[in-house]
Design a protein around this motif. Sequence first.
Motif, PDB file in Angstrom:
ATOM      1  N   ASP A  12      -5.284  -8.965   2.909  1.00 13.68           N
ATOM      2  CA  ASP A  12      -5.865  -8.067   1.903  1.00 13.68           C
ATOM      3  C   ASP A  12      -4.958  -6.875   1.587  1.00 13.68           C
ATOM      4  O   ASP A  12      -5.329  -6.002   0.798  1.00 13.68           O
ATOM      5  CB  ASP A  12      -7.229  -7.539   2.375  1.00 13.68           C
ATOM      6  CG  ASP A  12      -8.308  -8.619   2.335  1.00 13.68           C
ATOM      7  OD1 ASP A  12      -8.112  -9.629   1.636  1.00 13.68           O
ATOM      8  OD2 ASP A  12      -9.334  -8.443   3.027  1.00 13.68           O
ATOM      9  N   PRO A  41      -3.205   3.051   4.753  1.00 12.27           N
ATOM     10  CA  PRO A  41      -2.191   2.007   4.658  1.00 12.27           C
ATOM     11  C   PRO A  41      -1.854   1.376   6.001  1.00 12.27           C
ATOM     12  O   PRO A  41      -1.356   0.251   6.046  1.00 12.27           O
ATOM     13  CB  PRO A  41      -0.982   2.726   4.064  1.00 12.27           C
ATOM     14  CG  PRO A  41      -1.229   4.166   4.266  1.00 12.27           C
ATOM     15  CD  PRO A  41      -2.705   4.364   4.319  1.00 12.27           C
ATOM     16  N   MET A  85       0.835  -1.211   0.000  1.00  8.21           N
ATOM     17  CA  MET A  85       0.000   0.000   0.000  1.00  8.21           C
ATOM     18  C   MET A  85       0.866   1.256   0.000  1.00  8.21           C
ATOM     19  O   MET A  85       0.421   2.329  -0.260  1.00  8.21           O
ATOM     20  CB  MET A  85      -0.905   0.011   1.231  1.00  8.21           C
ATOM     21  CG  MET A  85      -1.788  -1.208   1.358  1.00  8.21           C
ATOM     22  SD  MET A  85      -3.355  -1.104   0.486  1.00  8.21           S
ATOM     23  CE  MET A  85      -4.153   0.255   1.315  1.00  8.21           C
ATOM     24  N   HIS A 139     -19.877   3.469   1.220  1.00 11.35           N
ATOM     25  CA  HIS A 139     -18.566   3.046   1.730  1.00 11.35           C
ATOM     26  C   HIS A 139     -18.717   2.351   3.083  1.00 11.35           C
ATOM     27  O   HIS A 139     -18.073   1.330   3.350  1.00 11.35           O
ATOM     28  CB  HIS A 139     -17.642   4.258   1.879  1.00 11.35           C
ATOM     29  CG  HIS A 139     -17.044   4.748   0.603  1.00 11.35           C
ATOM     30  ND1 HIS A 139     -16.275   3.957  -0.218  1.00 11.35           N
ATOM     31  CD2 HIS A 139     -17.098   5.968  -0.009  1.00 11.35           C
ATOM     32  CE1 HIS A 139     -15.870   4.664  -1.272  1.00 11.35           C
ATOM     33  NE2 HIS A 139     -16.377   5.881  -1.170  1.00 11.35           N
ATOM     34  N   LEU A 171      -7.251  -8.973   7.199  1.00 14.39           N
ATOM     35  CA  LEU A 171      -6.959  -7.625   6.700  1.00 14.39           C
ATOM     36  C   LEU A 171      -5.525  -7.532   6.205  1.00 14.39           C
ATOM     37  O   LEU A 171      -5.251  -6.905   5.174  1.00 14.39           O
ATOM     38  CB  LEU A 171      -7.232  -6.590   7.794  1.00 14.39           C
ATOM     39  CG  LEU A 171      -8.698  -6.456   8.214  1.00 14.39           C
ATOM     40  CD1 LEU A 171      -8.817  -5.587   9.451  1.00 14.39           C
ATOM     41  CD2 LEU A 171      -9.549  -5.893   7.076  1.00 14.39           C
ATOM     42  N   LEU A 184     -11.052   1.438   8.899  1.00 16.52           N
ATOM     43  CA  LEU A 184     -10.708   1.075   7.529  1.00 16.52           C
ATOM     44  C   LEU A 184     -11.391   1.947   6.483  1.00 16.52           C
ATOM     45  O   LEU A 184     -11.094   1.837   5.293  1.00 16.52           O
ATOM     46  CB  LEU A 184     -11.112  -0.381   7.272  1.00 16.52           C
ATOM     47  CG  LEU A 184     -10.357  -1.447   8.058  1.00 16.52           C
ATOM     48  CD1 LEU A 184     -11.030  -2.795   7.871  1.00 16.52           C
ATOM     49  CD2 LEU A 184      -8.905  -1.498   7.614  1.00 16.52           C
ATOM     50  N   HIS A 194      -3.440  -4.719   4.039  1.00 19.55           N
ATOM     51  CA  HIS A 194      -3.286  -3.704   5.072  1.00 19.55           C
ATOM     52  C   HIS A 194      -2.046  -3.998   5.924  1.00 19.55           C
ATOM     53  O   HIS A 194      -1.663  -5.159   6.099  1.00 19.55           O
ATOM     54  CB  HIS A 194      -4.516  -3.669   5.986  1.00 19.55           C
ATOM     55  CG  HIS A 194      -5.743  -3.166   5.314  1.00 19.55           C
ATOM     56  ND1 HIS A 194      -6.007  -1.827   5.150  1.00 19.55           N
ATOM     57  CD2 HIS A 194      -6.778  -3.826   4.731  1.00 19.55           C
ATOM     58  CE1 HIS A 194      -7.151  -1.681   4.507  1.00 19.55           C
ATOM     59  NE2 HIS A 194      -7.643  -2.871   4.238  1.00 19.55           N
ATOM     60  N   ASN A 226     -11.335   4.932   5.287  1.00 24.21           N
ATOM     61  CA  ASN A 226     -10.564   5.744   4.338  1.00 24.21           C
ATOM     62  C   ASN A 226      -9.494   4.940   3.615  1.00 24.21           C
ATOM     63  O   ASN A 226      -8.638   5.523   2.942  1.00 24.21           O
ATOM     64  CB  ASN A 226      -9.896   6.925   5.054  1.00 24.21           C
ATOM     65  CG  ASN A 226     -10.881   8.024   5.396  1.00 24.21           C
ATOM     66  OD1 ASN A 226     -11.846   8.237   4.667  1.00 24.21           O
ATOM     67  ND2 ASN A 226     -10.657   8.710   6.496  1.00 24.21           N
ATOM     68  N   SER A 227      -9.522   3.609   3.763  1.00 25.03           N
ATOM     69  CA  SER A 227      -8.497   2.719   3.184  1.00 25.03           C
ATOM     70  C   SER A 227      -7.084   3.174   3.545  1.00 25.03           C
ATOM     71  O   SER A 227      -6.228   3.343   2.667  1.00 25.03           O
ATOM     72  CB  SER A 227      -8.655   2.639   1.652  1.00 25.03           C
ATOM     73  OG  SER A 227      -9.915   2.126   1.314  1.00 25.03           O
ATOM     74  N   ARG A 277     -20.037  -1.165   2.808  1.00 28.99           N
ATOM     75  CA  ARG A 277     -18.994  -2.085   2.341  1.00 28.99           C
ATOM     76  C   ARG A 277     -18.029  -2.422   3.476  1.00 28.99           C
ATOM     77  O   ARG A 277     -17.604  -3.568   3.628  1.00 28.99           O
ATOM     78  CB  ARG A 277     -18.227  -1.489   1.158  1.00 28.99           C
ATOM     79  CG  ARG A 277     -18.975  -1.585  -0.163  1.00 28.99           C
ATOM     80  CD  ARG A 277     -18.053  -1.346  -1.357  1.00 28.99           C
ATOM     81  NE  ARG A 277     -17.551   0.016  -1.392  1.00 28.99           N
ATOM     82  CZ  ARG A 277     -18.195   1.029  -1.985  1.00 28.99           C
ATOM     83  NH1 ARG A 277     -19.362   0.825  -2.577  1.00 28.99           N
ATOM     84  NH2 ARG A 277     -17.667   2.232  -1.997  1.00 28.99           N
ATOM     85  N   ALA A 278     -17.677  -1.416   4.284  1.00 28.92           N
ATOM     86  CA  ALA A 278     -16.748  -1.641   5.394  1.00 28.92           C
ATOM     87  C   ALA A 278     -17.355  -2.580   6.438  1.00 28.92           C
ATOM     88  O   ALA A 278     -16.677  -3.469   6.964  1.00 28.92           O
ATOM     89  CB  ALA A 278     -16.352  -0.313   6.036  1.00 28.92           C
ATOM     90  N   ASP A 313      -5.789  10.229   6.463  1.00 31.94           N
ATOM     91  CA  ASP A 313      -5.522   9.500   5.218  1.00 31.94           C
ATOM     92  C   ASP A 313      -4.698   8.236   5.413  1.00 31.94           C
ATOM     93  O   ASP A 313      -4.861   7.265   4.662  1.00 31.94           O
ATOM     94  CB  ASP A 313      -4.765  10.400   4.225  1.00 31.94           C
ATOM     95  CG  ASP A 313      -5.602  11.557   3.727  1.00 31.94           C
ATOM     96  OD1 ASP A 313      -6.836  11.507   3.879  1.00 31.94           O
ATOM     97  OD2 ASP A 313      -5.015  12.518   3.194  1.00 31.94           O
TER      98      ASP A 313
END
Length: 238
Positions: A202, A173, A1, A133, A199, A168, A204, A170-171, A136-137, A95
């Motif tokens: 995936d 890193p 990421m 969003h 995670l 999670l 993270h 804001n996705s 989905r989270a 972020d």
Amino acid sequence: MGATSGSAPVPVIDIHGLRKVYAAGTEAEVVALDGVDLRVEPGEFLAIMGPSGSGKSTLMNLIGCLDKPTAGSYRCDGLDVSSLDAEQLATLRLDKIGFVFQGFNLLSRMSALENVAMPLGYARVPPAEREAHARRALAAVGLAERASHRPNELSGGQQQRVAIARALINSPPILLADEPTGALDSRTGEEILALFKRLRDDGHTVILITHDAEVAAHADRIVVMRDGVLFAHEEAAA
């Protein structure tokens, strides 16, 4: 990421010589961190282990950009943290870092969906997008069917899953988890640790702060804080 430089990924955490001294120059001076070096690669699951007073909470606060070091350097996903002002640090936290705490920190008057969507409000994401969003989270942590429930209608494990979904959203890193199983029974704690592993799979980067060796053993790598100094797990055990 993390960003890339050539073919080598940039570490999400790159710390050199980090020191934190409280009340410097007084009789109450405390050296909380004493020359810490730490490099965390994208997609790692790292545990920072240590007893109360070892400096691990201070290190967590510095990694999370909630405090500033006395000396040393810290690059977060390639950004030199020391060069950022207060507003830029707030943006970086939004972020780059998802926070998960022992006490869940959910707002009791809000549904699970509203709690998860909340950081997107700070990021000025339109309401309809926020909800999509957030759904989905919640689905990613296995709670799609609990979206309308408030925290007092959820078990401890479900509340922690909501908190992880919020982290999670804001996705980021980096997922920074401070004693995330501390308020849970052992079986529920195992479920949360299994979620962290998924995670990690995936993509993270998960950094787990804990005093519990059994919890730390779930990570790919363990480092140990002792009296403000960071050791590899093997060195600490020697």
